[in-house]
Design a protein around this motif. Structure first.
Motif, PDB file in Angstrom:
ATOM      1  N   ILE A 179       0.853  -1.188   0.000  1.00 18.31           N
ATOM      2  CA  ILE A 179       0.000   0.000   0.000  1.00 18.31           C
ATOM      3  C   ILE A 179       0.890   1.240   0.000  1.00 18.31           C
ATOM      4  O   ILE A 179       1.741   1.401   0.862  1.00 18.31           O
ATOM      5  N   GLY A 180       0.664   2.132  -0.975  1.00 15.73           N
ATOM      6  CA  GLY A 180       1.495   3.319  -1.089  1.00 15.73           C
ATOM      7  C   GLY A 180       0.865   4.585  -0.549  1.00 15.73           C
ATOM      8  O   GLY A 180       1.561   5.489  -0.097  1.00 15.73           O
ATOM      9  N   SER A 181      -0.463   4.661  -0.566  1.00 16.75           N
ATOM     10  CA  SER A 181      -1.131   5.847  -0.029  1.00 16.75           C
ATOM     11  C   SER A 181      -2.591   5.527   0.232  1.00 16.75           C
ATOM     12  O   SER A 181      -3.157   4.614  -0.383  1.00 16.75           O
ATOM     13  N   ILE A 182      -3.174   6.283   1.140  1.00 16.18           N
ATOM     14  CA  ILE A 182      -4.603   6.154   1.428  1.00 16.18           C
ATOM     15  C   ILE A 182      -5.176   7.555   1.600  1.00 16.18           C
ATOM     16  O   ILE A 182      -4.612   8.391   2.304  1.00 16.18           O
ATOM     17  N   ASP A 183      -6.280   7.814   0.916  1.00 22.31           N
ATOM     18  CA  ASP A 183      -6.969   9.095   0.989  1.00 22.31           C
ATOM     19  C   ASP A 183      -8.315   8.898   1.672  1.00 22.31           C
ATOM     20  O   ASP A 183      -9.078   8.004   1.291  1.00 22.31           O
ATOM     21  N   TYR A 184      -8.592   9.743   2.646  1.00 23.20           N
ATOM     22  CA  TYR A 184      -9.884   9.736   3.320  1.00 23.20           C
ATOM     23  C   TYR A 184     -10.644  10.992   2.946  1.00 23.20           C
ATOM     24  O   TYR A 184     -10.149  12.105   3.127  1.00 23.20           O
ATOM     25  N   GLN A 185     -11.847  10.811   2.414  1.00 22.19           N
ATOM     26  CA  GLN A 185     -12.714  11.916   2.031  1.00 22.19           C
ATOM     27  C   GLN A 185     -13.851  12.018   3.041  1.00 22.19           C
ATOM     28  O   GLN A 185     -14.524  11.033   3.327  1.00 22.19           O
ATOM     29  N   GLU A 186     -14.072  13.220   3.571  1.00 19.89           N
ATOM     30  CA  GLU A 186     -15.141  13.444   4.540  1.00 19.89           C
ATOM     31  C   GLU A 186     -16.317  14.138   3.880  1.00 19.89           C
ATOM     32  O   GLU A 186     -16.151  14.830   2.872  1.00 19.89           O
ATOM     33  N   PRO A 187     -17.517  13.971   4.414  1.00 14.18           N
ATOM     34  CA  PRO A 187     -18.708  14.545   3.778  1.00 14.18           C
ATOM     35  C   PRO A 187     -18.652  16.061   3.634  1.00 14.18           C
ATOM     36  O   PRO A 187     -19.240  16.617   2.707  1.00 14.18           O
ATOM     37  N   ASN A 188     -17.951  16.751   4.534  1.00 15.33           N
ATOM     38  CA  ASN A 188     -17.895  18.217   4.479  1.00 15.33           C
ATOM     39  C   ASN A 188     -16.835  18.744   3.520  1.00 15.33           C
ATOM     40  O   ASN A 188     -16.616  19.951   3.422  1.00 15.33           O
ATOM     41  N   GLY A 189     -16.151  17.850   2.811  1.00 19.15           N
ATOM     42  CA  GLY A 189     -15.139  18.270   1.862  1.00 19.15           C
ATOM     43  C   GLY A 189     -13.721  18.209   2.389  1.00 19.15           C
ATOM     44  O   GLY A 189     -12.760  18.290   1.614  1.00 19.15           O
ATOM     45  N   ASP A 190     -13.543  18.089   3.693  1.00 22.29           N
ATOM     46  CA  ASP A 190     -12.202  17.933   4.248  1.00 22.29           C
ATOM     47  C   ASP A 190     -11.659  16.565   3.832  1.00 22.29           C
ATOM     48  O   ASP A 190     -12.418  15.631   3.569  1.00 22.29           O
ATOM     49  N   ARG A 191     -10.343  16.451   3.797  1.00 24.83           N
ATOM     50  CA  ARG A 191      -9.748  15.179   3.418  1.00 24.83           C
ATOM     51  C   ARG A 191      -8.355  15.052   4.014  1.00 24.83           C
ATOM     52  O   ARG A 191      -7.761  16.045   4.449  1.00 24.83           O
ATOM     53  N   SER A 192      -7.847  13.856   4.037  1.00 22.40           N
ATOM     54  CA  SER A 192      -6.480  13.619   4.483  1.00 22.40           C
ATOM     55  C   SER A 192      -5.832  12.606   3.551  1.00 22.40           C
ATOM     56  O   SER A 192      -6.493  11.698   3.036  1.00 22.40           O
ATOM     57  N   THR A 193      -4.553  12.801   3.320  1.00 24.52           N
ATOM     58  CA  THR A 193      -3.787  11.919   2.444  1.00 24.52           C
ATOM     59  C   THR A 193      -2.538  11.465   3.175  1.00 24.52           C
ATOM     60  O   THR A 193      -1.790  12.287   3.708  1.00 24.52           O
ATOM     61  N   MET A 194      -2.332  10.165   3.222  1.00 27.30           N
ATOM     62  CA  MET A 194      -1.133   9.629   3.841  1.00 27.30           C
ATOM     63  C   MET A 194      -0.317   8.883   2.795  1.00 27.30           C
ATOM     64  O   MET A 194      -0.818   8.011   2.097  1.00 27.30           O
ATOM     65  N   THR A 195       0.950   9.263   2.694  1.00 23.60           N
ATOM     66  CA  THR A 195       1.891   8.596   1.812  1.00 23.60           C
ATOM     67  C   THR A 195       2.799   7.703   2.656  1.00 23.60           C
ATOM     68  O   THR A 195       3.282   8.137   3.708  1.00 23.60           O
ATOM     69  N   ILE A 196       2.999   6.481   2.200  1.00 26.43           N
ATOM     70  CA  ILE A 196       3.686   5.473   3.005  1.00 26.43           C
ATOM     71  C   ILE A 196       4.961   5.013   2.302  1.00 26.43           C
ATOM     72  O   ILE A 196       4.952   4.760   1.100  1.00 26.43           O
ATOM     73  N   THR A 197       6.023   4.927   3.049  1.00 26.42           N
ATOM     74  CA  THR A 197       7.265   4.342   2.570  1.00 26.42           C
ATOM     75  C   THR A 197       7.558   3.142   3.454  1.00 26.42           C
ATOM     76  O   THR A 197       7.829   3.294   4.648  1.00 26.42           O
ATOM     77  N   ARG A 198       7.482   1.947   2.896  1.00 25.39           N
ATOM     78  CA  ARG A 198       7.687   0.758   3.719  1.00 25.39           C
ATOM     79  C   ARG A 198       9.166   0.523   3.957  1.00 25.39           C
ATOM     80  O   ARG A 198      10.010   0.857   3.132  1.00 25.39           O
ATOM     81  N   ASP A 199       9.470  -0.058   5.101  1.00 25.95           N
ATOM     82  CA  ASP A 199      10.833  -0.476   5.389  1.00 25.95           C
ATOM     83  C   ASP A 199      11.158  -1.740   4.613  1.00 25.95           C
ATOM     84  O   ASP A 199      10.254  -2.520   4.279  1.00 25.95           O
ATOM     85  N   ALA A 200      12.412  -1.938   4.341  1.00 22.63           N
ATOM     86  CA  ALA A 200      12.824  -3.165   3.656  1.00 22.63           C
ATOM     87  C   ALA A 200      12.529  -4.363   4.552  1.00 22.63           C
ATOM     88  O   ALA A 200      12.660  -4.291   5.777  1.00 22.63           O
ATOM     89  N   PRO A 201      12.094  -5.496   3.974  1.00 26.52           N
ATOM     90  CA  PRO A 201      11.796  -6.675   4.778  1.00 26.52           C
ATOM     91  C   PRO A 201      13.005  -7.131   5.581  1.00 26.52           C
ATOM     92  O   PRO A 201      14.133  -7.007   5.110  1.00 26.52           O
TER      93      PRO A 201
END
Length: 201
Positions: A179-201
């Motif tokens: 998973i590289g990113s997840i976006d959350y959209q709220e009913p009022n138009g606000d939103r948040s975006t998280m970008t993920i960098t995974r550690d090496a196994p």
């Protein structure tokens, strides 16, 4: 718990799922790519670590609020998000409890998920995604999937009325079982975006 407190707890839990990045690359096999296939790939990941940068866009602010830190997932039920900037805060979901711990002020609070059904439903939907439990996920969200194993986007729309008051849509982007990113959209138009960098196994 007040509605405002419940909403904050749900969004904090939501933030946990933003940060989970799978640890391995998927290999293109013969099976056609689908939600069921993606769930199988995610279920193969038993633990992962990563770093996140989260930007929250609020209508009344001219620039996003940014935070960053580390993430940990251990199957089947441990999710941990540790924010390091701009302030230290730890969020832990384990078994049937959510624990929130802050440094300034020093405070620790634990919530039993069965005491706050809206939070409990949200947590279980996250666990179902990470565990690759498609049947459980379908009980909470309407699901759609675009793309292929090289690059995909899964959109989750809550079916529960109370959940829709908090989150209207979740967009998860990834490659293979990472998973590289997840976006959350709220009913009022606000939103948040998280970008993920995974550690090496």
């Amino acid at each position: 718990m007040t509605f405002g407190g419940r909403a904050r707890a749900v969004l904090l839990v939501a933030a946990l799922v933003h940060g989970v990045a799978a640890a391995a690359e998927s290999s293109p096999e013969s099976s056609a790519f689908s939600v069921a296939r993606l769930m199988q790939e995610l279920a193969a990941v038993k633990s992962s670590k990563g770093r996140f940068v989260e930007r929250r866009y609020v209508g009344i602010l001219t620039s996003p609020r940014e935070s960053s830190g580390t993430l940990l997932y251990v199957a089947p039920d441990r999710l941990e998000k540790r924010t390091l900037s701009p302030r230290v805060e730890s969020l832990l979901v384990e078994r049937d409890e959510l624990t929130i711990e802050t440094e300034q002020p020093k405070r620790r609070r634990t919530i039993r998920l069965d005491e706050v059904p809206a939070v409990g439903v949200f947590v279980e939907s996250i666990r179902s995604t990470l565990a690759g439990d498609l049947a459980a996920l379908k009980r909470v969200f309407d699901i759609s999937l675009d793309g292929d194993e090289r690059q995909w986007r899964m959109v989750l729309k809550p079916t529960d009325t109370n959940m829709r008051e908090l989150v209207s849509e979740v967009r998860i982007h990834g490659r293979g079982n990472s998973i590289g990113s997840i976006d959350y959209q709220e009913p009022n138009g606000d939103r948040s975006t998280m970008t993920i960098t995974r550690d090496a196994p």
